[in-house]
Design an enzyme around this catalytic site. Structure first.
Site, PDB file in Angstrom:
ATOM      1  N   ASP A  83       0.970  -1.145  -0.118  1.00  0.00           N
ATOM      2  CA  ASP A  83       0.002   0.005  -0.100  1.00  0.00           C
ATOM      3  C   ASP A  83       0.820   1.103   0.138  1.00  0.00           C
ATOM      4  O   ASP A  83       1.740   1.296   0.860  1.00  0.00           O
ATOM      5  CB  ASP A  83      -0.931  -0.082   1.386  1.00  0.00           C
ATOM      6  N   ASP A 103      -2.967   4.705  -2.377  1.00  0.00           N
ATOM      7  CA  ASP A 103      -4.056   5.098  -1.473  1.00  0.00           C
ATOM      8  C   ASP A 103      -4.676   6.455  -2.115  1.00  0.00           C
ATOM      9  O   ASP A 103      -3.738   7.232  -2.782  1.00  0.00           O
ATOM     10  CB  ASP A 103      -3.296   5.497  -0.057  1.00  0.00           C
ATOM     11  N   GLU A 131      -6.344   3.379  -5.882  1.00  0.00           N
ATOM     12  CA  GLU A 131      -7.631   3.401  -5.119  1.00  0.00           C
ATOM     13  C   GLU A 131      -8.193   4.669  -5.415  1.00  0.00           C
ATOM     14  O   GLU A 131      -7.916   5.741  -5.326  1.00  0.00           O
ATOM     15  CB  GLU A 131      -7.445   3.516  -3.676  1.00  0.00           C
ATOM     16  N   HIS A 190     -11.067  -2.930   3.810  1.00  0.00           N
ATOM     17  CA  HIS A 190     -10.764  -2.178   5.244  1.00  0.00           C
ATOM     18  C   HIS A 190     -11.689  -1.086   5.464  1.00  0.00           C
ATOM     19  O   HIS A 190     -11.815  -0.715   6.675  1.00  0.00           O
ATOM     20  CB  HIS A 190      -9.393  -2.291   5.677  1.00  0.00           C
ATOM     21  N   ASP A 191     -12.182  -0.354   4.479  1.00  0.00           N
ATOM     22  CA  ASP A 191     -12.808   0.587   4.887  1.00  0.00           C
ATOM     23  C   ASP A 191     -14.586   0.574   4.539  1.00  0.00           C
ATOM     24  O   ASP A 191     -15.221   1.472   4.912  1.00  0.00           O
ATOM     25  CB  ASP A 191     -12.415   1.878   3.715  1.00  0.00           C
TER      26      ASP A 191
END
Ligand code: GLC
Length: 527
Positions: A99, A201, A264, A325-326
């Site tokens: 990430d 990200d 993302e 994870h969000d």
């Protein structure tokens, strides 16, 4: 499948490292923990792991606030252990994707500490500083994703700085060539360590309007939604000047063999696909979140698949994501029976699938009491992401086999019944379904790289055909509703069910029409 790159025919598995496996009994997962689970990942059929941030960080946003881009946080391990993990993964043919968080640093990063020292600091221009508006308030109306104004007043130097997320996450100034060089150097560092790619990200946030214009109000805002949605982020995100940056990142990746650049990006499909670039010079895989963001409804999902297939630029490779994870976990969002249908959809659509740790055993969102909330988004705006970040449920042992110490987030309710150990041998478990789907996809070029053709269906049914160059064809039919449905097969001829959410259907012969019970999904090998 030699005609395709690994990131096209492979399957990506997201690891939230704090919650995957704890090797040193401190209640937080770590690199050695991941290392110890590589055999599991390889048994499952994973081709690549994407690991959420493992860099040094004060953990205000659990690693998405980086204070050093080229090292490992001691809670996760050391650089040597990272090298060991890369080597061990590669020995099993598993790629490692990191990430990368370029939009903002931690406020504890040495650059920011230096930048806020004085207006004349040589690092001042690494960040986005602005004088107050004439009334003394913030320079414009931009909102932070995590609530409140996106501007933080700095008393010392008498200016505001911009932070799209927490005030502990100041945004970098990507118009500054020195910032770009520093970030590319960090990417290069990891590529040289053998890392196979990055998930970047909030890629669409990197560049903001040069004139800092106010964002317009959102007429569709419904109270109860995140306050950030009150405005349309027309000037704070997705600016045209982002493309040259994505292009620079891509050409850096191209200096190395077989690396992947994933972005993302939460944008409508037509905007999203522009991040592929114009001539294969953008991201390899701008994450496609439609299966997460759309209501679980056959008509809308079928239309979205069609739209996506229709607007993909030439040679752009599709991808699908079911959880991260969000977001709330898929099993909680649509229920367990439909989560099985979703697994079939994810692993039979055309395009690279990304699955989130724990979804393969049907983990559900956990109840986290207010006093136990760790997520800053949960604390600030009441939309906590903790329920989807609880420890991986390996077994029915103490702490679900995740750790011998008390885990940093409470364990999921019912882990005694929902865990890897218990599901490994069980014929009808979610894990068995996932493993067999992945196995079938890996074995059948039609399913992993073949063409996609939608079939006309109606009601709650989605159906399509995947076909390989060799003529091998599979029919995939999914019932997104609880009622039985009938799918006429018209000219498709006959076939045999090879995989189904209800395993008793397997090997059933099909001809003329297909009967689907409620919550049913089947893969049929056509004759
Ligand atoms: C991304 C991450 C999320 C994080 C945010 C700020 O959306 O996925 O977890 O909080 O960026 O870095």
């Amino acid at each position: 499948m030699r005609s395709h790159e690994w990131w096209q025919h492979g399957i990506i598995y997201q690891i939230y490292p704090r919650s995957f496996a704890d090797s040193n009994a401190d209640g937080v997962g770590d690199l050695r923990g991941i290392l110890g689970k590589l055999d599991y990942l390889s048994w499952l059929g994973t081709d690549a792991i994407w690991i959420s941030p493992i860099y040094p960080s004060p953990m205000a946003d659990f690693g998405y606030d980086v204070s050093n881009y080229t090292d490992i946080h001691p809670v996760f391990g050391t650089l040597d252990e990272m090298r060991e993990l890369i080597a061990a993964a590669h020995a099993r043919d598993i790629k490692v994707i990191l990430d990368f968080v370029p939009n903002h640093t931690s406020s504890e990063h040495p650059w920011f500490k230096e930048a806020r020292r004085s207006r004349n600091s040589e690092k001042r221009d690494y960040y986005l500083w602005h004088d107050p508006a004439p009334n003394g308030g913030p320079p414009n109306n931009w909102l932070s994703v995590f609530g409140g104004s996106a501007w933080e007043w700095d008393e010392e130097t008498g200016q505001y700085y911009y932070h799209a997320f927490l005030k502990e996450q100041p945004d970098l100034n990507w118009r500054n060539p020195r910032v770009r060089q520093q970030m590319y150097a960090a990417m290069r560092f990891w590529l040289e360590q053998g890392v196979d790619g990055f998930r970047v990200d909030v890629l669409w946030h990197l560049i903001k309007d040069a004139e800092w214009r106010d964002n317009p109000p959102n007429p569709d805002y419904v109270p109860g939604q995140a306050p950030y949605n009150q405005l349309i982020p027309a000037y704070s995100t997705d600016q045209p000047e982002i493309y040259p940056i994505v292009k620079e990142m891509r050409s850096l990746m191209n200096e190395f063999d077989e690396r992947v650049l994933i972005g993302e990006i939460y944008l409508p499909i037509r905007r999203l696909v522009s991040y592929y670039g114009t001539a294969g010079d953008g991201a390899h895989l701008p994450f496609n979140f439609q299966l997460i963001t759309l209501p679980w409804n056959a008509r809308q999902i079928a239309a979205a698949i069609g739209e996506y297939e229709g607007v993909l630029p030439p040679n752009a490779w599709p991808n699908w994501v079911l959880g991260n994870h969000d977001q709330p976990r898929v099993a909680s969002r649509i229920g367990l029976p439909q989560a099985r249908v979703a697994a079939v959809l994810l692993l039979t659509l055309r395009g690279t699938p990304t699955l989130y740790y724990g979804d393969e055993i049907g983990m559900r969102d956990s109840v986290i009491f207010p006093e136990a909330i760790r997520d800053p988004q949960g604390k600030n705006i009441g939309i906590s992401r903790d329920p989807a970040r609880t420890p991986m449920q390996w077994s029915s042992a103490t702490n679900a086999g995740f750790s011998t110490a008390e885990p940093w987030l409470p364990l999921g309710h019912g882990y005694e019944h929902c865990n890897v150990e218990g599901q490994t041998q069980a014929k009808d478990s979610m894990l068995t379904l996932y493993r067999r789907l992945i196995e079938l996809r890996r074995k059948e070029p039609a399913l992993c790289i073949g063409s996609y053709r939608p079939l006309v269906s109606g009601g709650d049914v989605i159906a399509f055909v995947r076909e390989a160059d060799t003529g091998n064809r599979f029919l995939v039919a999914l019932n997104l509703g609880p009622r039985p449905a009938l799918l006429p097969l018209d000219t498709l001829g006959t076939g045999q069910v090879v995989l189904a959410t209800e395993s008793r259907r397997e090997s059933e012969r099909v001809s003329g029409r297909l009967v689907l019970t409620g919550d049913d999904a089947v893969v049929v090998r056509l004759d």
